[in-house]
Scaffold this motif. Structure first.
Motif: not given
Length: 76
Positions: A69, A72-73, A76
């Protein structure tokens, strides 16, 4: 009935595999064989009783989920 079949197969495996190990005095191998057979029989019986056996992949996913997570953050 299924548990009896599992135990009969385990006994057959013991009868076939233990005497050669015992004759060759391979005590460490006999211990490892016994532990693995016991573990396998236990899991087989638990599965036949429809018990919830956790999947090791679920544990790995739980450990790496926060890291995934985070990455992925950041992407972005």
């Amino acid at each position: 009935m299924v548990i009896a079949g599992i135990l009969l197969v385990a006994i057959l495996i013991i009868v076939l595999e233990v005497p050669p190990l015992w004759k060759k005095k391979q005590k460490k191998e006999l211990w490892v064989f016994s532990l693995l057979l016991l573990f396998g029989v236990g899991l087989s019986i638990a599965e036949s009783l429809d018990l919830n056996i956790p999947n090791p992949l679920d544990w790995i996913a739980t450990i790496y989920k926060p890291l995934s997570d985070l990455i992925m953050s950041l992407l972005k």
